[in-house]
Design a protein around this motif. Structure first.
Motif, mmCIF file in Angstrom:
data_model
loop_
_atom_site.group_PDB
_atom_site.id
_atom_site.type_symbol
_atom_site.label_atom_id
_atom_site.label_comp_id
_atom_site.label_asym_id
_atom_site.label_seq_id
_atom_site.Cartn_x
_atom_site.Cartn_y
_atom_site.Cartn_z
ATOM 1 N N VAL A 1 -29.354 -1.698 30.949
ATOM 2 C CA VAL A 1 -28.880 -0.259 30.354
ATOM 3 C C VAL A 1 -28.244 0.239 31.666
ATOM 4 N N GLY A 2 -26.989 0.707 31.306
ATOM 5 C CA GLY A 2 -26.103 1.149 32.406
ATOM 6 C C GLY A 2 -25.827 0.093 33.040
ATOM 7 N N LYS A 3 -25.574 0.318 34.546
ATOM 8 C CA LYS A 3 -25.124 -0.441 35.632
ATOM 9 C C LYS A 3 -26.198 -1.037 36.302
ATOM 10 N N ARG A 4 -27.415 -0.424 36.275
ATOM 11 C CA ARG A 4 -28.447 -0.728 37.263
ATOM 12 C C ARG A 4 -29.778 -0.971 36.733
ATOM 13 N N LYS A 5 -29.876 -0.928 35.539
ATOM 14 C CA LYS A 5 -31.467 -1.221 34.915
ATOM 15 C C LYS A 5 -31.254 -2.442 34.001
ATOM 16 N N PHE A 6 -32.232 -3.524 34.708
ATOM 17 C CA PHE A 6 -32.251 -4.746 34.088
ATOM 18 C C PHE A 6 -33.598 -5.347 33.674
ATOM 19 N N ALA A 7 -33.894 -5.983 32.429
ATOM 20 C CA ALA A 7 -34.888 -6.640 32.435
ATOM 21 C C ALA A 7 -34.892 -7.935 31.599
ATOM 22 N N ARG A 8 -35.628 -8.892 31.920
ATOM 23 C CA ARG A 8 -35.703 -10.175 31.142
ATOM 24 C C ARG A 8 -36.864 -10.298 30.269
ATOM 25 N N ALA B 1 -22.401 -6.879 38.281
ATOM 26 C CA ALA B 1 -23.417 -6.919 39.333
ATOM 27 C C ALA B 1 -25.038 -7.132 38.950
ATOM 28 N N ILE B 2 -24.932 -8.135 37.801
ATOM 29 C CA ILE B 2 -26.347 -8.164 37.381
ATOM 30 C C ILE B 2 -27.277 -8.982 38.638
ATOM 31 N N PRO B 3 -28.474 -8.416 38.858
ATOM 32 C CA PRO B 3 -29.293 -9.106 39.768
ATOM 33 C C PRO B 3 -29.736 -10.422 39.607
ATOM 34 N N ASP B 4 -29.781 -11.177 40.652
ATOM 35 C CA ASP B 4 -30.483 -12.415 40.536
ATOM 36 C C ASP B 4 -32.168 -12.417 40.112
ATOM 37 N N ASP B 5 -32.523 -11.336 40.746
ATOM 38 C CA ASP B 5 -34.184 -11.022 40.369
ATOM 39 C C ASP B 5 -34.220 -9.814 39.459
ATOM 40 N N MET B 6 -34.979 -9.913 38.356
ATOM 41 C CA MET B 6 -35.289 -8.444 37.680
ATOM 42 C C MET B 6 -36.498 -8.573 37.125
ATOM 43 N N PRO B 7 -37.066 -7.395 36.510
ATOM 44 C CA PRO B 7 -38.425 -7.512 35.992
ATOM 45 C C PRO B 7 -38.461 -8.491 34.760
ATOM 46 N N GLU B 8 -39.436 -9.158 34.703
ATOM 47 C CA GLU B 8 -39.668 -10.288 33.586
ATOM 48 C C GLU B 8 -41.143 -9.558 32.914
ATOM 49 N N ILE B 9 -40.549 -9.339 31.415
ATOM 50 C CA ILE B 9 -41.724 -8.686 30.630
ATOM 51 C C ILE B 9 -41.821 -9.482 29.183
ATOM 52 N N LYS B 10 -43.147 -9.500 29.109
ATOM 53 C CA LYS B 10 -43.612 -10.063 27.741
ATOM 54 C C LYS B 10 -44.065 -8.936 26.666
ATOM 55 N N ILE B 11 -43.463 -8.969 25.659
ATOM 56 C CA ILE B 11 -43.845 -7.854 24.825
ATOM 57 C C ILE B 11 -44.302 -8.558 23.130
ATOM 58 N N GLN B 12 -45.431 -8.060 22.825
ATOM 59 C CA GLN B 12 -46.050 -8.515 21.627
ATOM 60 C C GLN B 12 -45.537 -7.666 20.560
ATOM 61 N N THR C 1 -36.083 -21.269 24.931
ATOM 62 C CA THR C 1 -35.625 -20.362 26.060
ATOM 63 C C THR C 1 -36.717 -19.340 26.684
ATOM 64 N N ASP C 2 -37.578 -19.335 25.885
ATOM 65 C CA ASP C 2 -38.909 -18.249 26.129
ATOM 66 C C ASP C 2 -39.943 -19.034 27.108
ATOM 67 N N GLY C 3 -39.746 -20.268 27.396
ATOM 68 C CA GLY C 3 -40.530 -21.034 28.292
ATOM 69 C C GLY C 3 -41.983 -21.003 27.724
ATOM 70 N N VAL C 4 -42.154 -20.740 26.387
ATOM 71 C CA VAL C 4 -43.551 -20.797 26.009
ATOM 72 C C VAL C 4 -43.653 -21.698 24.712
ATOM 73 N N GLU C 5 -43.014 -21.443 23.696
ATOM 74 C CA GLU C 5 -43.223 -22.159 22.456
ATOM 75 C C GLU C 5 -42.197 -23.260 22.438
ATOM 76 N N LYS C 6 -42.423 -24.436 21.756
ATOM 77 C CA LYS C 6 -41.341 -25.517 21.800
ATOM 78 C C LYS C 6 -40.228 -24.867 20.977
ATOM 79 N N MET C 7 -38.901 -25.487 21.365
ATOM 80 C CA MET C 7 -37.681 -25.138 20.974
ATOM 81 C C MET C 7 -37.705 -24.965 19.309
ATOM 82 N N SER C 8 -37.354 -24.169 18.635
ATOM 83 C CA SER C 8 -37.496 -23.967 17.291
ATOM 84 C C SER C 8 -36.508 -22.797 16.807
#
Length: 406
Positions: A395-402, A330-341, A231-238
């Motif tokens: 977070v709340g009704k308006r803040k989203f991030a993948r 009201a989850i948006p179709d587009d949201m920030p996509e963030i990668k965190i180590q 689901t992360d689109g990076v590593e093979k499913m495991s």
């Protein structure tokens, strides 16, 4: 092998085999096997071996199981091989360290659920289930030595992961050489016509082909399927990467995870997991490119997969539940996509690094007030640690991030 006519039906069957596959070796030989089967009425023996290294099967495993089912539906004999013997050696494929072997007790416990779950894809009435301890245990020391004499160290060192480990000074245990030998011997014992596996299994499958020649058998063809990204689109499913979707998971969980994959990865899942025709998938993709919401296509995929492993009613209920939690919120179709180590990571730190809270105190306050959700589920544990994987944070009704944790 005698020459048999390549009829339109044989060509059609070959197209089924080739759909989504990474490589088919040797294609001309397999076409002749299909033609002979069609002419004589004798089904091909199609082998797939899985080591029960974990108790659950996920969607990544079903990529090759789906191909088995397609060949089964063409009338061929499917052999689902549980590697209870080879699991005690440990498959070194794709590894840069020695894999710890499993105990007999661990293997037996994991094997209990394997065939039951595989039967959610394969037709149990037409599936031959075998355990490779049937012929590996009776080999004994003498038989193992005789088997080892049929393959050279030079050929074994052609294996990419062995070569890399040797050059970098990483130890290779002698017992690891036995794994591809024993997997190859499975093909001899079963007299397989074709063996399936992931792309990381190519070397092992080729060993089987060579050993069959050594034992005077017609060599099997090999068909490798791509490794499905998690689901992360990076590593093979495991499971170890926490980016998997188990086929035994609850419908709501499966639906949420499938909806969390990126719009790009969704098409990869369609190609490797969906039973829709390539023409249907192409038409749907054209609709999305022309302006249709990609969420619609994702919902269709999620419902198809949940229907397969649960039921149509479960798929509809999962959709209704998802919409109640996400769309109505009201989850948006587009949201920030963030990668965190740095996985695993605490929820308070994660909210700060994802810019969903300005401080740890604010993050803690949002959790206490019930305003933090992960994949639609309210979070109450302020000490929660999240492992590697992809999550939709709210977070709340308006803040989203993948957020993808690695």
């Amino acid at each position: 092998m005698s020459k048999y006519a390549i009829t339109p039906e044989v060509e059609s069957n070959l197209r089924v085999a080739l759909r989504g596959c990474d490589e088919l070796l040797v294609q001309s030989e397999f076409a002749q096997k299909l033609a002979r089967s069609h002419a004589t009425g004798v089904p091909l023996r199609v082998k797939l071996g899985l080591d029960p290294t974990a108790p659950d099967i996920h969607l990544g495993h079903t990529v090759v199981l789906n191909k088995m089912r397609q060949l089964q539906d063409l009338g061929h004999t499917v052999i689902f091989l549980i590697g209870d013997f080879t699991s005690m050696i440990g498959d070194p494929s794709g590894r840069n360290t020695t894999r710890p072997p499993l105990t007999r007790e661990q293997i037996e416990e994991n094997a209990k659920t394997y065939y039951a779950q595989a039967s959610m894809v394969l037709d149990p009435a037409r599936t031959e289930i075998r355990y490779n301890s049937e012929w590996c245990d009776p080999l004994g020391a003498r038989g193992m030595i005789q088997l080892a004499s049929r393959y050279t160290v030079a050929r074994m060192m052609e294996r990419d992961d062995f070569t890399k480990r040797f050059k970098s000074g990483v130890p290779i245990s002698v017992h690891e050489f036995l794994y591809p030998l024993m997997q190859g011997y499975d093909s001899v014992a079963l007299k397989s016509d074709i063996e399936l596996g992931g792309t990381d299994q190519k070397f092992n499958l080729l060993v089987g082909r060579e050993l069959q020649k050594e034992y005077g058998q017609e060599p099997q063809c090999i068909l490798t399927m791509p490794l499905l990204e998690g689901t992360d689109g990076v590593e093979k499913m495991s499971k170890s990467k926490n980016n998997y979707i188990g086929i035994g998971e609850a419908p709501d969980s499966m639906f949420g995870k499938l909806m969390s994959v990126s719009d790009t990865l969704m098409w990869r899942y369609y190609e490797l997991l969906s039973f829709k025709s390539l023409e249907e998938i192409a038409a749907l993709r054209a609709e999305v490119q022309a302006g249709r919401n990609p969420r619609d296509a994702k919902v269709m995929l999620a419902q198809e997969i949940i229907t397969r492993f649960h039921s149509r009613q479960a798929a509809e209920a999962a959709l209704a539940s998802f919409e109640a939690r996400f769309r109505d919120g009201a989850i948006p179709d587009d949201m920030p996509e963030i990668k965190i180590q740095g996985a695993p990571i605490g929820i308070l730190k994660l909210l700060r690094e994802a810019s969903l809270a300005s401080s740890g105190a604010e993050a803690q306050r949002n959790i206490e007030q019930g305003g933090v959700r992960i994949d639609g589920n309210k979070i109450e544990d302020k000490a929660l640690q999240l492992s590697a994987g992809t999550y939709v944070l709210q977070v709340g009704k308006r803040k989203f991030a993948r957020v993808t944790l690695v």
